[in-house]
Design a protein around this motif. Structure first.
Motif, PDB file in Angstrom:
ATOM      1  N   GLY A 169       0.786  -1.233   0.000  1.00 47.29           N
ATOM      2  CA  GLY A 169       0.000   0.000   0.000  1.00 47.29           C
ATOM      3  C   GLY A 169       0.808   1.267   0.000  1.00 47.29           C
ATOM      4  N   GLU A 170       2.143   1.171   0.090  1.00 46.88           N
ATOM      5  CA  GLU A 170       3.000   2.354   0.140  1.00 46.88           C
ATOM      6  C   GLU A 170       3.977   2.354  -1.029  1.00 46.88           C
ATOM      7  OE1 GLU A 170       4.921   2.683   3.887  1.00 46.88           O
ATOM      8  OE2 GLU A 170       3.064   2.648   5.054  1.00 46.88           O
ATOM      9  N   ALA A 171       4.255   3.537  -1.537  1.00 48.95           N
ATOM     10  CA  ALA A 171       5.132   3.656  -2.698  1.00 48.95           C
ATOM     11  C   ALA A 171       6.594   3.639  -2.284  1.00 48.95           C
ATOM     12  CB  ALA A 171       4.832   4.942  -3.456  1.00 48.95           C
ATOM     13  N   ALA A 172       7.417   2.959  -3.081  1.00 53.75           N
ATOM     14  CA  ALA A 172       8.854   3.145  -2.985  1.00 53.75           C
ATOM     15  C   ALA A 172       9.158   4.580  -3.406  1.00 53.75           C
ATOM     16  CB  ALA A 172       9.587   2.153  -3.871  1.00 53.75           C
ATOM     17  N   PRO A 173      10.173   5.235  -2.826  1.00 52.03           N
ATOM     18  CA  PRO A 173      10.391   6.662  -3.089  1.00 52.03           C
ATOM     19  C   PRO A 173      10.999   6.977  -4.448  1.00 52.03           C
ATOM     20  CG  PRO A 173      12.043   5.836  -1.570  1.00 52.03           C
ATOM     21  CD  PRO A 173      11.053   4.720  -1.763  1.00 52.03           C
ATOM     22  N   PHE A 174      11.357   5.944  -5.204  1.00 48.54           N
ATOM     23  CA  PHE A 174      11.916   6.155  -6.533  1.00 48.54           C
ATOM     24  C   PHE A 174      11.108   5.352  -7.557  1.00 48.54           C
ATOM     25  CE2 PHE A 174      15.384   6.866  -3.602  1.00 48.54           C
ATOM     26  CZ  PHE A 174      15.996   8.019  -4.087  1.00 48.54           C
ATOM     27  N   ALA A 217      -0.026   7.337  -5.872  1.00 47.45           N
ATOM     28  CA  ALA A 217       0.254   6.174  -5.034  1.00 47.45           C
ATOM     29  C   ALA A 217      -0.576   6.196  -3.750  1.00 47.45           C
ATOM     30  CB  ALA A 217       1.744   6.118  -4.698  1.00 47.45           C
ATOM     31  N   ARG A 218      -0.713   7.368  -3.152  1.00 45.92           N
ATOM     32  CA  ARG A 218      -1.463   7.468  -1.891  1.00 45.92           C
ATOM     33  C   ARG A 218      -2.959   7.308  -2.114  1.00 45.92           C
ATOM     34  NH1 ARG A 218       2.484  12.419  -0.221  1.00 45.92           N
ATOM     35  NH2 ARG A 218       4.047  11.182   0.914  1.00 45.92           N
ATOM     36  N   ALA A 219      -3.418   7.633  -3.314  1.00 48.95           N
ATOM     37  CA  ALA A 219      -4.849   7.514  -3.600  1.00 48.95           C
ATOM     38  C   ALA A 219      -5.255   6.085  -3.894  1.00 48.95           C
ATOM     39  CB  ALA A 219      -5.222   8.419  -4.776  1.00 48.95           C
ATOM     40  N   ILE A 220      -4.415   5.341  -4.624  1.00 49.56           N
ATOM     41  CA  ILE A 220      -4.837   4.003  -5.040  1.00 49.56           C
ATOM     42  C   ILE A 220      -4.120   2.882  -4.300  1.00 49.56           C
ATOM     43  CG2 ILE A 220      -5.364   4.933  -7.313  1.00 49.56           C
ATOM     44  CD1 ILE A 220      -3.011   3.535  -8.467  1.00 49.56           C
ATOM     45  N   GLY A 221      -2.957   3.153  -3.721  1.00 43.14           N
ATOM     46  CA  GLY A 221      -2.181   2.099  -3.075  1.00 43.14           C
ATOM     47  C   GLY A 221      -2.915   1.375  -1.957  1.00 43.14           C
ATOM     48  N   PRO A 227      13.438  10.240  -8.293  1.00 46.37           N
ATOM     49  CA  PRO A 227      12.515  10.390  -7.157  1.00 46.37           C
ATOM     50  C   PRO A 227      11.087  10.599  -7.639  1.00 46.37           C
ATOM     51  CG  PRO A 227      14.432  11.830  -6.924  1.00 46.37           C
ATOM     52  CD  PRO A 227      14.466  11.295  -8.327  1.00 46.37           C
ATOM     53  N   LEU A 228      10.136  10.158  -6.839  1.00 44.82           N
ATOM     54  CA  LEU A 228       8.738  10.370  -7.176  1.00 44.82           C
ATOM     55  C   LEU A 228       8.417  11.865  -7.165  1.00 44.82           C
ATOM     56  CD1 LEU A 228       8.524   7.307  -6.809  1.00 44.82           C
ATOM     57  CD2 LEU A 228       6.401   7.674  -5.556  1.00 44.82           C
ATOM     58  N   SER A 229       7.625  12.285  -8.125  1.00 43.79           N
ATOM     59  CA  SER A 229       7.145  13.666  -8.160  1.00 43.79           C
ATOM     60  C   SER A 229       5.955  13.817  -7.218  1.00 43.79           C
ATOM     61  CB  SER A 229       6.728  14.036  -9.582  1.00 43.79           C
ATOM     62  OG  SER A 229       5.582  13.271  -9.962  1.00 43.79           O
ATOM     63  N   ASP A 230       5.513  15.029  -7.018  1.00 43.64           N
ATOM     64  CA  ASP A 230       4.346  15.262  -6.168  1.00 43.64           C
ATOM     65  C   ASP A 230       3.121  14.531  -6.723  1.00 43.64           C
ATOM     66  OD1 ASP A 230       5.847  16.854  -4.509  1.00 43.64           O
ATOM     67  OD2 ASP A 230       5.135  18.751  -5.346  1.00 43.64           O
ATOM     68  N   SER A 231       2.956  14.557  -8.055  1.00 43.80           N
ATOM     69  CA  SER A 231       1.796  13.877  -8.629  1.00 43.80           C
ATOM     70  C   SER A 231       1.929  12.362  -8.508  1.00 43.80           C
ATOM     71  CB  SER A 231       1.608  14.285 -10.097  1.00 43.80           C
ATOM     72  OG  SER A 231       2.732  13.925 -10.880  1.00 43.80           O
TER      73      SER A 231
END
Length: 318
Positions: free
Chosen positions: A216-221, A255-259, A246-250
């Motif tokens: 449920g959480e994104a890797a930072p890259f 990731a936070r919306a669908i993870g 690195p992940l952008s703001d979008s």
């Protein structure tokens, strides 16, 4: 833990980049034991649990002869602490049947990741349609007329088969409509096959980013697969160049919306493909890119995955 991998033949692994191998290496480093089988080795007989012809293996650390077989025999899947379904696409009829056998193993007590039912419920090209706020204009249809209307509206489009992988069968048609009829005939097969059509995203020149969502959480890259030369496809299998960033703001917002939603459905590992700020695919069968991100950034994706697996296992055992 004793972990069973259901995967492609071990001899086919390219260990310098294979994600399943990276998982195995991290698990063995932590003292867990490994076993492997192929979907064709699964078996279910009336009155018996689901079994597989399994090889207990040990990684050697050698680049060529990278594993040794310690034991081989038929074992019930529920006797393993976890079963990791890592068979590569395509999601064909045999993959479909394998998910049913794995689901039966779950009823017998096996813990399978990703969930067999979730694998069936989230076809990789179609799953993004649930999250329309993050998707580009997209059409799935068998109708040549609908495809022509979509092209007339959006002018520059991408067409692809629903069962493709690695960039296979992807076409771009610009405003002039050149070869649209021929491409429809090739993909649609006289109305027998569904086609996915999306508005072309010019941001592809900066890469088709693979976001890894684990537990449920994104890797930072992410790994941006950047098209080379005259190609429109960024897929590594199609010659794209993989660049970790690195992940952008979008990216984080996606990731936070669908993870968490996907994790709650039993999808421990998801690969979300993003062009610009739009989701183009949600990959659930056998997401990759662990090693490329680890090698380029130092962020230990395999460790993040095993941490998430252990957390889920501890939670289910508790």
């Amino acid at each position: 833990m004793n972990i069973l991998f259901v995967a492609d033949p071990l001899v086919s692994f390219k260990t310098y980049k294979d994600t399943t191998f990276a998982m195995m290496r991290e698990l063995q480093k932590r003292g867990h034991t490994l076993a492997a089988c192929e979907p064709q080795h699964l078996q279910w007989q009336t009155g018996h649990p689901v079994t597989a012809l399994v090889r207990q293996i040990e990684l050697t650390g050698d680049a060529d002869d990278w594993y040794r077989v310690l034991h081989q025999g038929r074992e019930a899947l529920h006797t393993y602490d976890a079963v990791l379904m890592r068979k590569d696409p395509p999601f064909d009829s045999e993959f479909f049947y394998a998910t049913h056998l794995l689901e039966q193993a779950e009823r017998e007590g096996a813990k399978v990741f990703n969930s067999p039912r979730a694998l069936r419920d989230h076809p990789e090209k179609l799953a993004l349609m649930e999250f329309a706020a993050f998707a580009p204009p997209t059409l799935v249809t068998r109708s040549p007329e609908a495809i022509r209307h979509f092209h007339a509206e959006h002018k520059d489009i991408i067409l692809k088969p629903l069962d493709g992988m690695g960039g296979m069968g992807i076409f771009r048609v610009g405003p002039d409509g050149m070869n649209l009829g021929s491409i429809i005939e090739t993909l649609n097969q006289g109305g027998a096959t569904s086609v996915m059509v999306q508005r072309y995203l010019p941001e592809i020149v900066d890469g088709d980013k693979r976001l890894l969502v684990i537990g449920g959480e994104a890797a930072p890259f992410s790994l941006a697969r950047i098209p080379q030369g005259s190609e429109i496809r960024g897929n590594l299998a199609a010659g794209g160049k993989g660049v970790a960033m690195p992940l952008s703001d979008s990216d984080w917002a996606i990731a936070r919306a669908i993870g968490p939603t996907l994790a709650a459905r039993g999808l421990l590992l998801v690969g979300v493909d993003v062009i610009g700020d739009k989701v183009t695919e949600i990959n659930v069968t056998s997401p990759t890119c662990f090693q490329e991100i680890h090698q380029q950034t130092g962020f230990d994706v395999p460790a993040m995955f095993v941490d998430a697996l252990q957390t889920v296992m501890n939670s289910s055992n508790g």
